[in-house]
Design a protein around this motif. Structure first.
Motif, PDB file in Angstrom:
ATOM      1  N   ILE A  57       0.897  -1.204   0.126  1.00 28.63           N
ATOM      2  CA  ILE A  57       0.050  -0.226   0.044  1.00 28.63           C
ATOM      3  C   ILE A  57       0.958   1.081   0.062  1.00 28.63           C
ATOM      4  O   ILE A  57       1.703   1.610   1.102  1.00 28.63           O
ATOM      5  N   ALA A  58       0.911   1.794  -1.054  1.00 24.10           N
ATOM      6  CA  ALA A  58       1.946   3.050  -1.417  1.00 24.10           C
ATOM      7  C   ALA A  58       0.955   4.512  -1.400  1.00 24.10           C
ATOM      8  O   ALA A  58       0.064   4.383  -2.208  1.00 24.10           O
ATOM      9  N   GLY A  78      -4.141  -5.609   5.432  1.00 23.34           N
ATOM     10  CA  GLY A  78      -2.739  -6.147   5.680  1.00 23.34           C
ATOM     11  C   GLY A  78      -1.907  -5.590   4.702  1.00 23.34           C
ATOM     12  O   GLY A  78      -2.081  -4.629   3.909  1.00 23.34           O
ATOM     13  N   GLY A  79      -0.487  -6.274   4.480  1.00 22.91           N
ATOM     14  CA  GLY A  79       0.709  -5.678   3.480  1.00 22.91           C
ATOM     15  C   GLY A  79       1.509  -4.946   4.136  1.00 22.91           C
ATOM     16  O   GLY A  79       1.320  -4.604   5.243  1.00 22.91           O
ATOM     17  N   ASP A  80       2.236  -4.046   3.282  1.00 18.35           N
ATOM     18  CA  ASP A  80       3.234  -3.280   3.785  1.00 18.35           C
ATOM     19  C   ASP A  80       2.679  -1.752   3.382  1.00 18.35           C
ATOM     20  O   ASP A  80       2.332  -1.666   2.407  1.00 18.35           O
ATOM     21  N   LEU A  81       2.794  -0.978   4.225  1.00 24.92           N
ATOM     22  CA  LEU A  81       2.364   0.476   4.261  1.00 24.92           C
ATOM     23  C   LEU A  81       3.390   1.324   4.109  1.00 24.92           C
ATOM     24  O   LEU A  81       4.413   1.440   5.060  1.00 24.92           O
ATOM     25  N   ASP A 124       2.832  -8.644  -5.711  1.00 26.30           N
ATOM     26  CA  ASP A 124       1.591  -8.940  -6.561  1.00 26.30           C
ATOM     27  C   ASP A 124       0.529  -7.764  -6.758  1.00 26.30           C
ATOM     28  O   ASP A 124       0.033  -7.635  -7.860  1.00 26.30           O
ATOM     29  N   MET A 125       0.178  -7.373  -5.689  1.00 26.36           N
ATOM     30  CA  MET A 125      -0.904  -6.267  -5.664  1.00 26.36           C
ATOM     31  C   MET A 125      -0.445  -5.019  -5.031  1.00 26.36           C
ATOM     32  O   MET A 125       0.116  -4.950  -4.011  1.00 26.36           O
ATOM     33  N   LYS A 154      -1.261  -6.120 -10.589  1.00 30.91           N
ATOM     34  CA  LYS A 154      -2.419  -5.583 -10.191  1.00 30.91           C
ATOM     35  C   LYS A 154      -2.570  -4.355  -9.262  1.00 30.91           C
ATOM     36  O   LYS A 154      -1.573  -4.038  -8.274  1.00 30.91           O
ATOM     37  N   ILE A 155      -2.876  -2.975  -9.849  1.00 28.42           N
ATOM     38  CA  ILE A 155      -2.924  -1.848  -9.381  1.00 28.42           C
ATOM     39  C   ILE A 155      -4.077  -1.547  -8.878  1.00 28.42           C
ATOM     40  O   ILE A 155      -5.242  -1.230  -9.820  1.00 28.42           O
TER      41      ILE A 155
END
Length: 209
Positions: A57-58, A78-81, A124-125, A154-155
Motif C-alpha cells: 500500500i503506497a 494487511g500488507g506493507d504500508l 503482486d498487488m 495489479k494496481i
C-alpha cells in the motif's frame, strides 16, 4: 482550473486551510508530511491469507486524508504500508503548493522522491493512493511509477477529493501504466476518508479480498 477548484480537489476546507496554515489541527500539512518522512527501507513482505498475494500500500498525502484512507486499507487488507515522500516537501503555504502543483502538471515534471522499496518485483498487488490535484494525480506519482517497475502488477487505485470527484485520476493512471492491470478504484471525499471502514470493506470484496 482556479484556486477554488484546486481547493475542492485536495479535500481541504477553508476552515481546514486556516488550521493548516497556523500549524494546528490533526490534518495539517506539517503533521502529514512529518509522519510520512519515515521511509520503510526494510519492507517485510506480507501475504494476504485469502488471496496469497503479497500486498503493498503506497500513498502520497498532503493534508492527511489520503494517509487516513491508506491506513484503513492496511488495517483491513494487511500488507506493507509505505508513504511516497517527496525529496523536497511541498510548502505549508497553500497558495505556494497550488502554484507548484499546477506548474508540475503543465511541465509533466517528475519531482524527486526519497521512498525506497526493496524487492518491488515480489509484490503482486499494489494499492496506490493520492489526492486529486488539478483533476489528476500529483506528479510525484509519475515519479514513483517510473522509479519502480509496475508492469504486470495489479494496481488498485484510491483517491481523495474535496468535491471534484474522480475526474481524470483513474484514466490518467491507466495511461501512465499501460502494462499494469488497473483494478476498480475507490474514490472518497476528504471529509469521509477518516470514517471509511464500510466503503473500504465493500471495495476490497469487489477486488476479491
Amino acid at each position: 482550473m482556479n484556486r477554488r477548484d484546486f481547493l475542492k480537489t485536495t479535500g481541504i476546507s477553508l476552515a481546514g486551510l486556516a488550521a493548516m496554515c497556523m500549524g494546528c489541527g490533526s490534518s495539517s500539512a506539517t503533521s502529514a508530511q512529518t509522519a510520512a518522512t519515515t521511509v520503510n527501507e526494510g519492507a517485510k513482505q506480507v501475504m494476504d491469507s485469502k488471496t496469497g498475494k503479497k500486498i503493498l500500500i503506497a500513498y502520497y498525502s498532503y493534508s492527511g486524508n489520503t494517509k487516513a484512507l491508506a491506513e484503513e486499507i492496511h488495517r483491513q487488507a494487511g500488507g506493507d504500508l509505505i508513504p511516497i515522500v517527496p525529496e523536497v516537501p511541498y510548502s505549508e503555504t497553500y497558495d505556494v503548493t497550488v502554484a507548484k502543483a499546477k506548474q508540475e502538471q503543465q511541465s509533466n515534471a517528475r519531482p524527486a522522491i526519497k521512498t525506497a522499496i526493496p524487492n518491488m518485483e515480489q509484490y503482486d498487488m499494489v494499492f496506490l493512493g493520492y489526492p486529486n490535484w488539478w483533476g489528476s494525480y500529483p506528479m510525484l506519482i509519475a515519479t514513483f511509477a517510473e522509479k519502480f517497475n509496475l508492469d504486470g502488477k495489479k494496481i488498485a487505485p484510491f483517491f481523495t477529493h474535496g468535491g471534484g470527484g474522480e475526474q481524470r485520476c483513474a484514466s490518467d493512471l491507466r495511461n501512465l501504466l499501460p502494462k499494469s492491470d488497473i483494478q476498480e478504484s475507490l474514490c472518497l471525499s476528504g471529509n469521509s476518508a477518516r470514517s471509511a471502514q464500510g466503503e473500504v470493506s465493500t471495495w476490497l470484496k469487489k477486488l476479491g479480498m
